[in-house]
Design a protein around this motif. Sequence first.
Motif, mmCIF file in Angstrom:
data_model
loop_
_atom_site.group_PDB
_atom_site.id
_atom_site.type_symbol
_atom_site.label_atom_id
_atom_site.label_comp_id
_atom_site.label_asym_id
_atom_site.label_seq_id
_atom_site.Cartn_x
_atom_site.Cartn_y
_atom_site.Cartn_z
ATOM 1 N N ALA A 2 2.078 -3.695 10.837
ATOM 2 C CA ALA A 2 2.470 -3.362 9.470
ATOM 3 C C ALA A 2 3.937 -2.965 9.424
ATOM 4 O O ALA A 2 4.503 -2.447 10.382
ATOM 5 C CB ALA A 2 1.607 -2.217 8.944
ATOM 6 N N PHE A 39 4.262 6.970 2.334
ATOM 7 C CA PHE A 39 4.266 5.788 3.188
ATOM 8 C C PHE A 39 4.084 4.582 2.283
ATOM 9 O O PHE A 39 3.097 4.501 1.549
ATOM 10 C CB PHE A 39 3.106 5.834 4.189
ATOM 11 C CG PHE A 39 3.192 6.932 5.210
ATOM 12 C CD1 PHE A 39 2.230 7.940 5.230
ATOM 13 C CD2 PHE A 39 4.193 6.951 6.169
ATOM 14 C CE1 PHE A 39 2.281 8.943 6.182
ATOM 15 C CE2 PHE A 39 4.255 7.962 7.116
ATOM 16 C CZ PHE A 39 3.295 8.959 7.123
ATOM 17 N N VAL A 40 5.033 3.654 2.333
ATOM 18 C CA VAL A 40 4.923 2.398 1.586
ATOM 19 C C VAL A 40 4.875 1.299 2.628
ATOM 20 O O VAL A 40 5.776 1.198 3.471
ATOM 21 C CB VAL A 40 6.132 2.209 0.640
ATOM 22 C CG1 VAL A 40 6.007 0.902 -0.116
ATOM 23 C CG2 VAL A 40 6.226 3.389 -0.331
ATOM 24 N N SER A 41 3.842 0.451 2.576
ATOM 25 C CA SER A 41 3.659 -0.498 3.677
ATOM 26 C C SER A 41 3.154 -1.841 3.186
ATOM 27 O O SER A 41 2.549 -1.958 2.116
ATOM 28 C CB SER A 41 2.665 0.085 4.690
ATOM 29 O OG SER A 41 1.366 0.150 4.142
ATOM 30 N N GLU A 65 0.845 -1.203 0.000
ATOM 31 C CA GLU A 65 0.000 0.000 0.000
ATOM 32 C C GLU A 65 0.878 1.250 0.000
ATOM 33 O O GLU A 65 1.946 1.266 0.640
ATOM 34 C CB GLU A 65 -0.894 0.026 1.253
ATOM 35 C CG GLU A 65 -2.148 -0.825 1.163
ATOM 36 C CD GLU A 65 -1.871 -2.310 1.035
ATOM 37 O OE1 GLU A 65 -2.421 -2.941 0.137
ATOM 38 O OE2 GLU A 65 -1.081 -2.857 1.842
ATOM 39 N N GLY A 80 -2.580 -2.887 10.521
ATOM 40 C CA GLY A 80 -2.548 -2.606 11.944
ATOM 41 C C GLY A 80 -1.164 -2.265 12.455
ATOM 42 O O GLY A 80 -0.267 -1.869 11.688
ATOM 43 N N VAL A 81 -0.989 -2.445 13.741
ATOM 44 C CA VAL A 81 0.278 -2.062 14.362
ATOM 45 C C VAL A 81 1.399 -3.018 13.999
ATOM 46 O O VAL A 81 2.554 -2.772 14.326
ATOM 47 C CB VAL A 81 0.138 -1.941 15.900
ATOM 48 C CG1 VAL A 81 -0.792 -0.798 16.250
ATOM 49 C CG2 VAL A 81 -0.343 -3.237 16.506
ATOM 50 N N VAL A 140 6.579 -0.529 7.470
ATOM 51 C CA VAL A 140 6.458 0.748 6.755
ATOM 52 C C VAL A 140 7.841 1.267 6.387
ATOM 53 O O VAL A 140 8.772 1.183 7.197
ATOM 54 C CB VAL A 140 5.805 1.828 7.654
ATOM 55 C CG1 VAL A 140 5.509 3.084 6.855
ATOM 56 C CG2 VAL A 140 4.579 1.305 8.340
#
Lengths: 156, 86
Positions: B75, B66-68, B33, B72-73, B77
């Motif tokens: 993830a 932001f590339v992830s 994402e 949630g926590v 990034v």
Amino acid sequence: MKGLPPREVSEPSACRRQFLRAAGALIGSSVVGAGCRTLGSPQQEPQAHLEPIRTSPPPPTGNAELDELRRLAVIAPLPELVELHPLFLMLRDRHYRDDEVLWQGVGRLAMAAIGEERLPLRRQIAGLTAASIDHGDPPPALGLQGLLPPLRRNAR
Amino acid sequence: MKQGGGPGLRGPSTVPQGGTISVEVATNDTTVEVSSAGSATTSHGVNPDKTARIPVPPVPPSTLLFVSVGTGVGAQVIVVEVLGRG
């Protein structure tokens, strides 16, 4: 023609301390609720942004992810928030844009980027927090819009 | 090119406007994402070789993306700065 006397210039560090006190008072004055430590007192230390904003967790929301982000924002020590700032800022921006507690975390990061010359990834944090404030709708009481000029300088 | 990220996601720290963000995904996530402050999030598929090539969105220079992967926590990034074409 007679030369003009040199203009007195105030010490940059004194100006910065005054700015940090004012900005800290703006952010701290919006904190309410049990167990909160107010940051906006006249005895406000210039490095108050290094300390957590609350001494007890905010009330649980029923959303574990949001609760954890709120913990980072206002309870966690600054080094932990700094270490996790990409995740914190990304999740806040993608899913919780209007959460006032998370905006306080943005404020902590922004203040650190302005005041802490040796902050790890300072330029990146300044850029990300400036973008969050610029593209978001922070609560006016936090005074985050006033941090944009120094954040933009530190993001270059 | 300087690489950012951790064990789950690796990619560049800068990318030129109009360029491509090449990332390596070590997790089992099938999408990556991308978003920037105030923007919508776009999803991009991960290739079988666990890489993804993501076109840089049309954003101004100095935009931080932001590339992830993941949610949630948990993830992973990375932050990628978009540089001007000049």
